[in-house]
Scaffold this active site. Structure first.
Site, PDB file in Angstrom:
ATOM      1  N   ASP A   1      -1.950  72.829  15.801  1.00 28.99           N
ATOM      2  CA  ASP A   1      -2.460  71.496  15.452  1.00 28.99           C
ATOM      3  C   ASP A   1      -3.411  71.590  14.262  1.00 28.99           C
ATOM      4  O   ASP A   1      -3.340  70.796  13.317  1.00 28.99           O
ATOM      5  CB  ASP A   1      -3.193  70.857  16.641  1.00 28.99           C
ATOM      6  CG  ASP A   1      -2.275  70.569  17.807  1.00 28.99           C
ATOM      7  OD1 ASP A   1      -1.072  70.343  17.577  1.00 28.99           O
ATOM      8  OD2 ASP A   1      -2.767  70.553  18.953  1.00 28.99           O
TER       9      ASP A   1
ATOM     10  N   HIS B   1      -5.183  68.113  27.197  1.00 27.15           N
ATOM     11  CA  HIS B   1      -4.897  68.306  25.770  1.00 27.15           C
ATOM     12  C   HIS B   1      -3.864  67.290  25.278  1.00 27.15           C
ATOM     13  O   HIS B   1      -4.086  66.583  24.280  1.00 27.15           O
ATOM     14  CB  HIS B   1      -4.386  69.738  25.556  1.00 27.15           C
ATOM     15  CG  HIS B   1      -4.016  70.057  24.145  1.00 27.15           C
ATOM     16  ND1 HIS B   1      -4.795  70.817  23.306  1.00 27.15           N
ATOM     17  CD2 HIS B   1      -2.929  69.695  23.401  1.00 27.15           C
ATOM     18  CE1 HIS B   1      -4.224  70.913  22.125  1.00 27.15           C
ATOM     19  NE2 HIS B   1      -3.071  70.251  22.153  1.00 27.15           N
ATOM     20  N   GLU B   2      -2.727  67.205  25.986  1.00 26.41           N
ATOM     21  CA  GLU B   2      -1.672  66.287  25.560  1.00 26.41           C
ATOM     22  C   GLU B   2      -2.100  64.832  25.741  1.00 26.41           C
ATOM     23  O   GLU B   2      -1.748  63.964  24.934  1.00 26.41           O
ATOM     24  CB  GLU B   2      -0.385  66.559  26.335  1.00 26.41           C
ATOM     25  CG  GLU B   2       0.159  67.974  26.188  1.00 26.41           C
ATOM     26  CD  GLU B   2       0.398  68.387  24.755  1.00 26.41           C
ATOM     27  OE1 GLU B   2       0.553  67.504  23.887  1.00 26.41           O
ATOM     28  OE2 GLU B   2       0.433  69.609  24.483  1.00 26.41           O
TER      29      GLU B   2
END
Length: 344
Positions: free
Chosen positions: A190, A112-113
């Site tokens: 997000d 994800h990051e």
């Protein structure tokens, strides 16, 4: 000279924040504390870039927290690592060292990051990546930090579109790696931030051709607007988000090897600086170019009647090679910069 808070202090100016941190460091030295800045390591401008809006008291607290961090490690100097730790602790909260994170969750967080970071690196107008980490802090399991080169009070349409792309990079990464049905609730913030920004672009900044150069109050969720106008606004917001989703998906699909390499490096080291990430990606691309050149040489030597070139390595083999490249690049970058990755 620093005056009383609120009179000549301007927390939105990087230069003032640099001077303020320097003053607090000098005051600590004059009080004969054993902690002093390491000249070859500390870059006060980086700290200033990452602390917009901090008051003089906030920056004094940051220096104190960094000094405590250095003392806990038995150091006699406050390094950049200590100052970064202090900044993250104040902004994001303390590290959740006691949190039990499953290996599956760590892997998902890493990809994800890495998705956020890669989209930022390959998107024009995005802020430079300062670091990426999968160390849990507060309610977050990880984060990608981006720092502006200079303080900004306004942003261009290109910069806002880049922020939308980066915001959806984590969601797209989860979908590509784990499948559509395995996307988690983690990217909720997000998506909320991206939706809010897209709606502001349409209703506040006149950045929608369909809605036009007008502003609309959306404080009541659009209930005061006509049904037609509200639907048009939501249509434009959805268009911006879908465009950002497609941009992020294109980037992560095109740079799949970089994505795997960066995620595997985060799993190993937990935190990577922007310089380490760039070094890693450069090494991955260099290895890929060497492989392509080697295949071209084989084709030229064997001629058109020879056996075809062996197929590309399987995804598992590519991931293993990426992991090896990630570890080597992160270690080399750390030695070159003199900064050890957190968790290494």
């Amino acid at each position: 000279m620093l005056k009383a808070g609120g009179r000549f202090w301007n927390p939105t100016c990087q230069r003032y924040r640099v001077d303020c941190v320097q003053v607090h460091v000098l005051l600590e030295s004059e009080l004969e504390l054993t902690f002093v800045l390491k000249a070859g390591d500390v870059d006060l401008m980086i700290i200033a870039r990452g602390t917009p809006g901090f008051s003089g008291a906030d920056l004094a607290n940051l220096v104190n927290v960094a000094a405590v961090s250095a003392a806990m490690h038995g150091a006699k100097e406050v390094t950049m690592v200590d100052l970064e730790y202090a900044k993250d602790k104040i902004i994001l909260g303390s590290e959740r060292k006691s949190a039990v994170i499953s290996e599956e969750s760590r892997k998902l967080t890493a990809f994800h990051e890495a998705g956020h970071a890669l989209v930022a690196i390959h998107t024009e107008g995005a802020l430079p990546v300062h670091k990426a980490t999968i160390v849990p802090r507060g309610m977050a399991l990880g984060m990608v930090s981006q720092l502006p080169e200079v303080d900004q009070t306004s942003f261009s349409r290109k910069q806002m579109l880049a922020r939308l792309d980066v915001a959806l990079g984590g969601w797209v990464a989860e979908e590509l790696i784990f499948g559509e049905n395995e996307v988690t609730s983690g990217p909720r913030s997000d998506l909320e931030n991206a939706t809010e920004l897209a709606r502001s672009m349409v209703t506040k900044y006149g950045m929608s051709k369909e809605v036009g150069l007008v502003t609309h109050s959306y404080n009541d969720d659009g209930r005061s607007l006509s049904t037609e106008t509200r639907h048009l606004i939501e249509k434009e917001v959805k268009y911006l988000l879908e465009k950002a989703y497609n941009n992020a998906k294109t980037i992560l699909t095109t740079h799949s090897k970089e994505h795997h390499a960066l995620a595997n490096a985060l799993l190993e080291h937990e935190t990577l600086t922007g310089a380490q990430i760039n070094a890693l990606l450069a090494q991955v691309n260099s290895q890929q170019q060497q492989q392509e050149q080697h295949q071209e040489v084989i084709v030229a030597q064997n001629g058109p009647q020879s056996n075809p070139v062996p197929p590309s390595p399987s995804p598992a083999a590519s991931a293993a090679a990426a992991a090896a490249a990630a570890a080597a690049a992160a270690t080399a970058a750390a030695k070159a910069k003199g900064v050890a990755p957190v968790g290494s």
